[in-house]
Design an enzyme around this catalytic site. Structure first.
Site, PDB file in Angstrom:
ATOM      1  N   GLU A  71     -11.580 -30.894 -36.161  1.00 51.57           N
ATOM      2  CA  GLU A  71     -10.236 -30.907 -35.595  1.00 51.57           C
ATOM      3  C   GLU A  71      -9.408 -31.956 -36.327  1.00 51.57           C
ATOM      4  O   GLU A  71      -9.764 -33.135 -36.357  1.00 51.57           O
ATOM      5  CB  GLU A  71     -10.260 -31.214 -34.092  1.00 51.57           C
ATOM      6  CG  GLU A  71      -8.861 -31.169 -33.475  1.00 51.57           C
ATOM      7  CD  GLU A  71      -8.860 -31.413 -31.975  1.00 51.57           C
ATOM      8  OE1 GLU A  71      -7.886 -32.004 -31.478  1.00 51.57           O
ATOM      9  OE2 GLU A  71      -9.842 -31.025 -31.309  1.00 51.57           O
ATOM     10  N   ASP A  98       2.496 -32.858 -36.649  1.00 47.57           N
ATOM     11  CA  ASP A  98       3.868 -33.352 -36.715  1.00 47.57           C
ATOM     12  C   ASP A  98       4.742 -32.308 -37.396  1.00 47.57           C
ATOM     13  O   ASP A  98       4.468 -31.914 -38.534  1.00 47.57           O
ATOM     14  CB  ASP A  98       3.896 -34.657 -37.509  1.00 47.57           C
ATOM     15  CG  ASP A  98       5.206 -35.409 -37.353  1.00 47.57           C
ATOM     16  OD1 ASP A  98       6.268 -34.739 -37.281  1.00 47.57           O
ATOM     17  OD2 ASP A  98       5.186 -36.645 -37.304  1.00 47.57           O
ATOM     18  N   ASP A 119       4.593 -25.747 -31.349  1.00 47.10           N
ATOM     19  CA  ASP A 119       5.687 -25.327 -30.473  1.00 47.10           C
ATOM     20  C   ASP A 119       7.019 -25.343 -31.220  1.00 47.10           C
ATOM     21  O   ASP A 119       8.061 -25.174 -30.600  1.00 47.10           O
ATOM     22  CB  ASP A 119       5.767 -26.246 -29.244  1.00 47.10           C
ATOM     23  CG  ASP A 119       5.993 -27.693 -29.635  1.00 47.10           C
ATOM     24  OD1 ASP A 119       5.314 -28.163 -30.565  1.00 47.10           O
ATOM     25  OD2 ASP A 119       6.836 -28.374 -29.018  1.00 47.10           O
ATOM     26  N   LYS A 124      -0.075 -32.080 -21.288  1.00 44.37           N
ATOM     27  CA  LYS A 124       1.251 -32.490 -20.841  1.00 44.37           C
ATOM     28  C   LYS A 124       2.273 -32.290 -21.954  1.00 44.37           C
ATOM     29  O   LYS A 124       3.425 -31.921 -21.695  1.00 44.37           O
ATOM     30  CB  LYS A 124       1.228 -33.963 -20.413  1.00 44.37           C
ATOM     31  CG  LYS A 124       0.363 -34.248 -19.204  1.00 44.37           C
ATOM     32  CD  LYS A 124       0.359 -35.738 -18.876  1.00 44.37           C
ATOM     33  CE  LYS A 124      -0.550 -36.040 -17.687  1.00 44.37           C
ATOM     34  NZ  LYS A 124      -0.596 -37.498 -17.393  1.00 44.37           N
ATOM     35  N   PHE A 125       1.854 -32.501 -23.166  1.00 49.62           N
ATOM     36  CA  PHE A 125       2.720 -32.323 -24.324  1.00 49.62           C
ATOM     37  C   PHE A 125       3.211 -30.882 -24.416  1.00 49.62           C
ATOM     38  O   PHE A 125       4.399 -30.621 -24.586  1.00 49.62           O
ATOM     39  CB  PHE A 125       1.952 -32.695 -25.596  1.00 49.62           C
ATOM     40  CG  PHE A 125       2.720 -32.490 -26.867  1.00 49.62           C
ATOM     41  CD1 PHE A 125       3.549 -33.483 -27.372  1.00 49.62           C
ATOM     42  CD2 PHE A 125       2.614 -31.313 -27.579  1.00 49.62           C
ATOM     43  CE1 PHE A 125       4.250 -33.307 -28.549  1.00 49.62           C
ATOM     44  CE2 PHE A 125       3.313 -31.116 -28.758  1.00 49.62           C
ATOM     45  CZ  PHE A 125       4.139 -32.124 -29.243  1.00 49.62           C
ATOM     46  N   GLU A 126       2.287 -29.939 -24.293  1.00 51.66           N
ATOM     47  CA  GLU A 126       2.661 -28.526 -24.380  1.00 51.66           C
ATOM     48  C   GLU A 126       3.523 -28.118 -23.192  1.00 51.66           C
ATOM     49  O   GLU A 126       4.494 -27.358 -23.348  1.00 51.66           O
ATOM     50  CB  GLU A 126       1.403 -27.654 -24.439  1.00 51.66           C
ATOM     51  CG  GLU A 126       1.707 -26.174 -24.641  1.00 51.66           C
ATOM     52  CD  GLU A 126       0.452 -25.327 -24.760  1.00 51.66           C
ATOM     53  OE1 GLU A 126       0.578 -24.087 -24.789  1.00 51.66           O
ATOM     54  OE2 GLU A 126      -0.662 -25.904 -24.820  1.00 51.66           O
TER      55      GLU A 126
END
Length: 214
Positions: free
Chosen positions: A43, A118, A154, A194-196
């Site tokens: 990853e 990023d 995203d 939480k980011f997504e």
């Protein structure tokens, strides 16, 4: 780093982590490091480790390797690993491209995951994006036949760039060519962070791409 992260680093890094810049020349002995031979999942960009820890815990038969440049994030991941009692996770700090090119031989990985890299949204910064033809080419060469490259983002334009780059790599094929746009359905096993969730609240739709080594 926080006090807890510092303690985790001092306690776990000697056994669980290595700096890529300090690795000896040649292939990294993953079997020796893990103490077993098993499929290897890499990853790239583990962030604060929320997703990584869950995925490693869900796949105990896989040797899970996380690489990132952010020390507090790696320390946080070690805290999560300690809490979950993970034994199948190792961490590398530094440049993933150097790791792939200099320390991982051909057909040594069962899969590579790059989740939410990023985006560098400004056009003048696009060259800084991680997912480029050179990276995808070396990733493809390190995958075993049938191994997968799984990406998620995203940012719409970055997703389109990823699709273009991966589709142009002759050693990869899209596992979902018949889906709208070639996007993979969101896998239920990929944790919702939480980011997504925040991205979706802000109107950015996450897209997954899954390509297979042929």
């Amino acid at each position: 780093m926080t006090v807890g992260q510092t303690r985790a680093w001092e306690r776990h890094w000697p056994s669980l982590g290595r700096d890529i810049a300090a690795l000896p020349p040649g292939p990294l002995d993953l079997d020796g490091w893990f103490g077993r031979s098993a499929p290897v999942m890499l990853e790239i960009g583990s962030g604060m480790g929320e997703t990584t820890a869950q995925l490693a815990e869900a796949a105990p038969d896989v040797n899970y390797v996380a690489v990132d440049v952010y020390q507090p994030g790696l320390a946080q991941l070690m805290m999560r690993a300690g809490t979950a009692g993970l034994t199948n996770l190792r961490l590398l700090r530094g440049d993933a491209v150097v790791l792939l090119e200099q320390h991982l031989p051909g057909q040594s990985l069962s899969g590579v995951r790059i989740f939410y890299p990023d985006p560098w949204p400004k056009k003048k910064h696009h060259k800084r994006r991680l997912v480029q033809p050179s990276l995808v080419s070396v990733v493809a060469s390190r995958l075993v036949p049938g191994g997968t490259l799984h990406l998620a983002t995203d940012w719409e334009h970055y997703a389109e760039h990823m699709m273009e780059v991966c589709s142009a790599e002759p050693h990869l094929r899209n596992l979902y060519p018949d889906e709208h746009g070639g996007w993979a359905p969101r896998p239920p096993w990929r944790p919702l962070t939480k980011f997504e969730s925040r991205a979706e609240e802000e109107g950015r739709v996450s897209r997954d791409l899954i390509f297979e080594r042929v």
